[in-house]
Design an enzyme around this catalytic site. Sequence first.
Site, PDB file in Angstrom:
ATOM      1  N   ALA A   1      32.448  17.955 -13.650  1.00 11.42           N
ATOM      2  CA  ALA A   1      31.189  18.675 -13.629  1.00 11.42           C
ATOM      3  C   ALA A   1      30.161  17.972 -14.497  1.00 11.42           C
ATOM      4  O   ALA A   1      28.969  18.042 -14.255  1.00 11.42           O
ATOM      5  CB  ALA A   1      31.393  20.105 -14.111  1.00 11.42           C
TER       6      ALA A   1
ATOM      7  N   HIS B   1      19.756  16.453 -13.070  1.00  8.98           N
ATOM      8  CA  HIS B   1      20.654  17.598 -13.235  1.00  8.98           C
ATOM      9  C   HIS B   1      21.523  17.373 -14.473  1.00  8.98           C
ATOM     10  O   HIS B   1      21.248  17.927 -15.535  1.00  8.98           O
ATOM     11  CB  HIS B   1      21.504  17.791 -11.969  1.00  8.98           C
ATOM     12  CG  HIS B   1      22.450  18.948 -12.064  1.00  8.98           C
ATOM     13  ND1 HIS B   1      23.717  18.922 -11.518  1.00  8.98           N
ATOM     14  CD2 HIS B   1      22.310  20.164 -12.655  1.00  8.98           C
ATOM     15  CE1 HIS B   1      24.299  20.077 -11.744  1.00  8.98           C
ATOM     16  NE2 HIS B   1      23.480  20.849 -12.432  1.00  8.98           N
TER      17      HIS B   1
ATOM     18  N   CYS C   1      27.539  13.449  -7.854  1.00 12.52           N
ATOM     19  CA  CYS C   1      28.226  14.474  -8.662  1.00 12.52           C
ATOM     20  C   CYS C   1      28.101  15.879  -8.091  1.00 12.52           C
ATOM     21  O   CYS C   1      29.104  16.571  -7.918  1.00 12.52           O
ATOM     22  CB  CYS C   1      27.697  14.418 -10.091  1.00 12.52           C
ATOM     23  SG  CYS C   1      28.200  12.907 -10.950  1.00 12.52           S
ATOM     24  N   HIS C   2      26.892  16.315  -7.790  1.00 10.13           N
ATOM     25  CA  HIS C   2      26.723  17.680  -7.312  1.00 10.13           C
ATOM     26  C   HIS C   2      25.758  17.775  -6.137  1.00 10.13           C
ATOM     27  O   HIS C   2      25.248  18.854  -5.838  1.00 10.13           O
ATOM     28  CB  HIS C   2      26.250  18.592  -8.447  1.00 10.13           C
ATOM     29  CG  HIS C   2      27.021  18.426  -9.723  1.00 10.13           C
ATOM     30  ND1 HIS C   2      26.530  17.718 -10.788  1.00 10.13           N
ATOM     31  CD2 HIS C   2      28.271  18.808 -10.057  1.00 10.13           C
ATOM     32  CE1 HIS C   2      27.438  17.690 -11.753  1.00 10.13           C
ATOM     33  NE2 HIS C   2      28.506  18.340 -11.339  1.00 10.13           N
ATOM     34  N   GLY C   3      25.467  16.641  -5.532  1.00 12.59           N
ATOM     35  CA  GLY C   3      24.755  16.667  -4.259  1.00 12.59           C
ATOM     36  C   GLY C   3      23.243  16.686  -4.298  1.00 12.59           C
ATOM     37  O   GLY C   3      22.614  16.925  -3.261  1.00 12.59           O
TER      38      GLY C   3
END
Length: 229
Positions: A52, A153, A176-178
């Site tokens: 994360a 982010h 990582c998170h799009g």
Amino acid sequence: MIGGLLSKRETMTSDQPSSPSETEISVVESAPKRRDVLASVTVGLGCAGACALAYPFLDSLNGTRGENAAEDDTIEVDLSAIAPGQQVIVKWRGWPVFVQRRTPDMLAALRAPGLDQRLRDPASTIMQQPKDAANWHRSVVPEIGVYVGICTHLGCVPNYDPPSTADTSGHYACPCHGSQFDAAGRAFKDAPAPYNLPVPPVTMLTPNRVQIGKSKGDPGFDIANIQQI
Ligand code: FES
């Protein structure tokens, strides 16, 4: 607002990642459908949970120090080897910096009807760039884009998806998170990144040579004062 975050990132991009797992990524050279390695970057990912939090560590990148290296932290990049649609990654202040040469189709895509409605800050009203890059192409000249390659982010390095026959726009996608960014580093809505990619201070020395670290058009600009990196 930037102070704490900058300090954190500078620490995270030091030479001693706390929990390294090494991943080698390739810097993209991007004639349509073509990916060549211009430089290899060793990235240490310090992961918490399912990655994360992933903070990249970049080892060695392109770029040459300016003549005044002893006095400032500017670097100069030769643009002559960057073909339309390609980008190279250089290192400035320890950060990866994307330097791209845009095609006419990429420039047209930045002004495509309906695009602004999909972007968080299409007109660059939030201070993420010097004044001379607060325009539709977020750069000093439309053909050359220069962006700090740190996702707003949580700090991963977005991948460059170069223009292709199917999609001539070129854009960035964070692994990582799009989060998604267009070719001018503008963040799309409906993804985690809250701000556009930072633009460093840039001066075009000649049509084929760019200096990163000083802004002729906004000499008072200090990247430490941007909203977030
Ligand atoms: S770091 Fe989370 S989307 Fe980029």
